[in-house]
Write a protein that holds these residues in place. Sequence first.
Motif, PDB file in Angstrom:
ATOM      1  N   THR A 140     -12.434 -29.695   2.048  1.00 25.46           N
ATOM      2  CA  THR A 140     -11.569 -29.854   0.887  1.00 25.46           C
ATOM      3  C   THR A 140     -10.191 -29.244   1.079  1.00 25.46           C
ATOM      4  O   THR A 140      -9.345 -29.390   0.192  1.00 25.46           O
ATOM      5  N   SER A 141      -9.958 -28.562   2.179  1.00 26.27           N
ATOM      6  CA  SER A 141      -8.672 -27.867   2.250  1.00 26.27           C
ATOM      7  C   SER A 141      -8.082 -27.703   3.647  1.00 26.27           C
ATOM      8  O   SER A 141      -7.118 -26.965   3.795  1.00 26.27           O
ATOM      9  N   SER A 142      -8.606 -28.367   4.648  1.00 31.47           N
ATOM     10  CA  SER A 142      -8.034 -28.223   5.992  1.00 31.47           C
ATOM     11  C   SER A 142      -6.646 -28.819   6.071  1.00 31.47           C
ATOM     12  O   SER A 142      -6.340 -29.825   5.402  1.00 31.47           O
ATOM     13  N   ASP A 176     -14.690 -27.065  -5.372  1.00 30.33           N
ATOM     14  CA  ASP A 176     -14.827 -27.277  -3.930  1.00 30.33           C
ATOM     15  C   ASP A 176     -15.617 -28.544  -3.602  1.00 30.33           C
ATOM     16  O   ASP A 176     -16.462 -28.557  -2.711  1.00 30.33           O
ATOM     17  N   GLY A 177     -15.345 -29.600  -4.363  1.00 32.01           N
ATOM     18  CA  GLY A 177     -15.973 -30.882  -4.065  1.00 32.01           C
ATOM     19  C   GLY A 177     -17.349 -31.061  -4.671  1.00 32.01           C
ATOM     20  O   GLY A 177     -18.031 -32.031  -4.375  1.00 32.01           O
ATOM     21  N   ARG A 178     -17.782 -30.120  -5.510  1.00 26.69           N
ATOM     22  CA  ARG A 178     -19.111 -30.231  -6.116  1.00 26.69           C
ATOM     23  C   ARG A 178     -18.995 -30.304  -7.629  1.00 26.69           C
ATOM     24  O   ARG A 178     -18.235 -29.551  -8.233  1.00 26.69           O
ATOM     25  N   VAL A 179     -19.794 -31.175  -8.222  1.00 27.08           N
ATOM     26  CA  VAL A 179     -19.829 -31.285  -9.676  1.00 27.08           C
ATOM     27  C   VAL A 179     -20.715 -30.165 -10.212  1.00 27.08           C
ATOM     28  O   VAL A 179     -21.862 -30.002  -9.785  1.00 27.08           O
ATOM     29  N   LEU A 180     -20.187 -29.386 -11.136  1.00 28.21           N
ATOM     30  CA  LEU A 180     -20.934 -28.252 -11.679  1.00 28.21           C
ATOM     31  C   LEU A 180     -21.434 -28.518 -13.092  1.00 28.21           C
ATOM     32  O   LEU A 180     -22.340 -27.852 -13.564  1.00 28.21           O
ATOM     33  N   GLY A 181     -20.811 -29.446 -13.792  1.00 28.56           N
ATOM     34  CA  GLY A 181     -21.216 -29.707 -15.169  1.00 28.56           C
ATOM     35  C   GLY A 181     -20.068 -30.282 -15.958  1.00 28.56           C
ATOM     36  O   GLY A 181     -19.303 -31.096 -15.440  1.00 28.56           O
ATOM     37  N   THR A 237      -2.893 -35.545  -6.284  1.00 24.05           N
ATOM     38  CA  THR A 237      -4.012 -34.602  -6.233  1.00 24.05           C
ATOM     39  C   THR A 237      -5.343 -35.335  -6.303  1.00 24.05           C
ATOM     40  O   THR A 237      -6.295 -34.998  -5.594  1.00 24.05           O
ATOM     41  N   LEU A 238      -5.406 -36.359  -7.151  1.00 27.19           N
ATOM     42  CA  LEU A 238      -6.656 -37.111  -7.253  1.00 27.19           C
ATOM     43  C   LEU A 238      -6.999 -37.810  -5.941  1.00 27.19           C
ATOM     44  O   LEU A 238      -8.154 -38.163  -5.711  1.00 27.19           O
ATOM     45  N   GLY A 239      -6.005 -38.019  -5.108  1.00 25.77           N
ATOM     46  CA  GLY A 239      -6.258 -38.645  -3.814  1.00 25.77           C
ATOM     47  C   GLY A 239      -6.638 -37.662  -2.725  1.00 25.77           C
ATOM     48  O   GLY A 239      -6.992 -38.069  -1.615  1.00 25.77           O
ATOM     49  N   LEU A 240      -6.563 -36.364  -3.018  1.00 26.66           N
ATOM     50  CA  LEU A 240      -6.918 -35.358  -2.014  1.00 26.66           C
ATOM     51  C   LEU A 240      -8.438 -35.292  -1.856  1.00 26.66           C
ATOM     52  O   LEU A 240      -9.186 -35.618  -2.780  1.00 26.66           O
ATOM     53  N   PRO A 241      -8.888 -34.846  -0.697  1.00 24.11           N
ATOM     54  CA  PRO A 241     -10.341 -34.817  -0.456  1.00 24.11           C
ATOM     55  C   PRO A 241     -11.130 -34.076  -1.519  1.00 24.11           C
ATOM     56  O   PRO A 241     -12.242 -34.476  -1.866  1.00 24.11           O
ATOM     57  N   ILE A 242     -10.560 -33.015  -2.068  1.00 24.43           N
ATOM     58  CA  ILE A 242     -11.315 -32.215  -3.023  1.00 24.43           C
ATOM     59  C   ILE A 242     -11.718 -33.038  -4.243  1.00 24.43           C
ATOM     60  O   ILE A 242     -12.702 -32.740  -4.914  1.00 24.43           O
TER      61      ILE A 242
END
Lengths: 295, 443
Positions: A183-185, B155-160, B261-266
Amino acid sequence: MTRRLVVVLIAAALPALLPSGPILASQKQSFSSRTLGVRVDVLVTDGRNPVGGLSAPDFELRDNGVVQRIEVVDPADVPLNAVLALDTSASINGKRRTDLVAAGEALLDGLTPVDRAGLTTFSHAVAPLIPLTGDLSVVRDALQRITPEGLTAVMDGVYVALTSTLAQSGRFLVVVCTDGTDTSSWLQPAELIEATRRTNAVIYAVTAAAAHRSSALREMTDATGGQVLQVTSSAELRAAFERILNEFRSRYVLAYSPEGVEAGGFHRLEVTVPRRHLTVKARAGYIGVEARKQP
Amino acid sequence: MIAAWTMAAVLSVSDPQGSADLVVLQRWVAAVKEHVPGRRDAAVATVASFRYADRSNLNSVMNLFLAVLRAEPVHTKNDMATRVAALARTARENPGRAAFLKRAALLHTDAVVFADDFPAVPDESPPPPPPKPSRREPDPPPPLLTNERFMLHHDGRVLGEAVANWNWPFARSLLDELLPATVHDVPSGPCRGVECMGVLRQAGGTSAADRAFIGHWYHAVTAFLFANGRHGDATKHLLHAARIMPEDARVLFDRACYSETLGLPIYQVLPTDPQTWNRNGIFPLLPGEEKTNREAEKLFRHALEVSPGFAEARVRLARLLERRGQHDEAAAAVDAALAVPPPAAVAYLAHLVGGRVAHARQRYDEALQHYREASTLYPDAQSALLGASQAALMAADVSAALDFVHRLSARSQMENGDPWWEYELGAGRDVNDLMHGLWRLVP
């Protein structure tokens, strides 16, 4: 820096591509006196099981399409360097952390006195904690001090782990363990694959099976002849690490001096066992070093 | 949102429900008048303690209150309404209509900014109705009764889930009172996105001081939302900003950063998380990277048309161009950004992007030079060091490649050690300066 000095540095820094003592000293294979410039770690499997007992005539290795004259080196004669590249982002907490540390220790337990180990951890920040060392207690201590926090920079972390194998001799195993996705590299997967072509490391990755996010890791491990192992829980990490080490030890080390191909540029490698239906994994290629031009 | 507010005004303008409504209104008016912007004072505590019932009470009298604040003629039919009107008249006289509205917006801003300093109030708002097969958007609730839910992730995970913060739509609705109403052009039927929402009010016709305040408020709040990862709240915030300030370079930039930002991997990895699909109907589908980047590129270009010297817009545009292989234009954008010259963090990002562009063109010496420049600006920043190392390795300089990695230190791991780590924050990188600047604008 002059071009000439650059060439010298490459030669000093990439011993895996050059003749080295342990390879030529092997008495188990009949080596000729010719220079063996390239070494390739090869895994041969029948289904999931590694296949042993093969010798040089069983293999066919093509360097840029040209069949090469190879020899098989006894891996026991080449020190193993294992670099752990561990995800320590915030999600690696509680039992996950405990299991990760235990898995790292299990891998260290499997090393022999001549082997070395190193440790790099990564969240969004990469920490090259322990360079390759024969003092495994230092690595164990560092494992115990792992503190999960932050985001995940897999590519940056793997790159730093890879660089710890530069300018070193021996065989190199990089074990990447992450439970998520990058997510941040700053570094991109394609850039990292370029870097793998300039090292002789085999990368194995252990990821969470539920994530389904390992395409970049898969490309990277494939490029080095390694593979991705998926686990369904952190309790499986220890077994995965042990399997990786065992599998790495069961690999063949092929050595040859390229003939009939240009020295420089990217060399595409194809390794097969022609007379048997076996699966062969080896790095996809390497960057050749041009001979130093005479002034 | 404004449409719903206007409709509600006709229905309830002369019909407060009871004394509870008046009590909440009195508390709120007192808090607005007493609050010192930027302070965690009793006024903030009052607003922070509002439960759903309080908001509902306030909502019942707000239309009447605002109508009187606008000095519109109203006919009160009972004592309660008369007292509400009296409260509004006193606010209109002191501190004055515009000042009251701005102070109120700042009070609700601070209620969010300092929320952690006060006891959490449980969310009692009724959840939004499940989506219907019809593509027509349901009418939104009044700003005070906002009940949207957003995806909570890390960090790429859905928490709720997270609940939309009611303070933002309410503050926006208050600032809308400063804007002159223009053409109402609300389309009916299935329509999504700001382009098809019509224009109800725009900042163009308001006073320069009000326009400046509103512009700064939107930008500072965007920074706060980005800095705190509240992209759900930012969605509506930026949609509204786009409607009232469609040609504001900062709004265009903020919207572009949001899309980028929505296009970033996160973000792009979220749909792969199985948890995402367990909340059908709550979250909008996340567009793919190509779509978000295309939208971001369009908005960055628009921002640069309005403000050609906007260096960070150029840097971010360059990154997007590099992503789709437009290396020549990307390199030119980096050069133009660096020629401004930009602040250190922006210059650092420009050199990072410049390094990547040069790398992609296999100009490794040029890439190395860019990364060296970035390292000069932020000597411990990890991304520049790794980019430099990678460029050196590609140039077959293993010694230099190792040297850059060896320069990673404990300082490299410090929070805010690398501007790249804050890239997704957009304006949020400057949130402290922006918020203090906003508080200084107190009328």
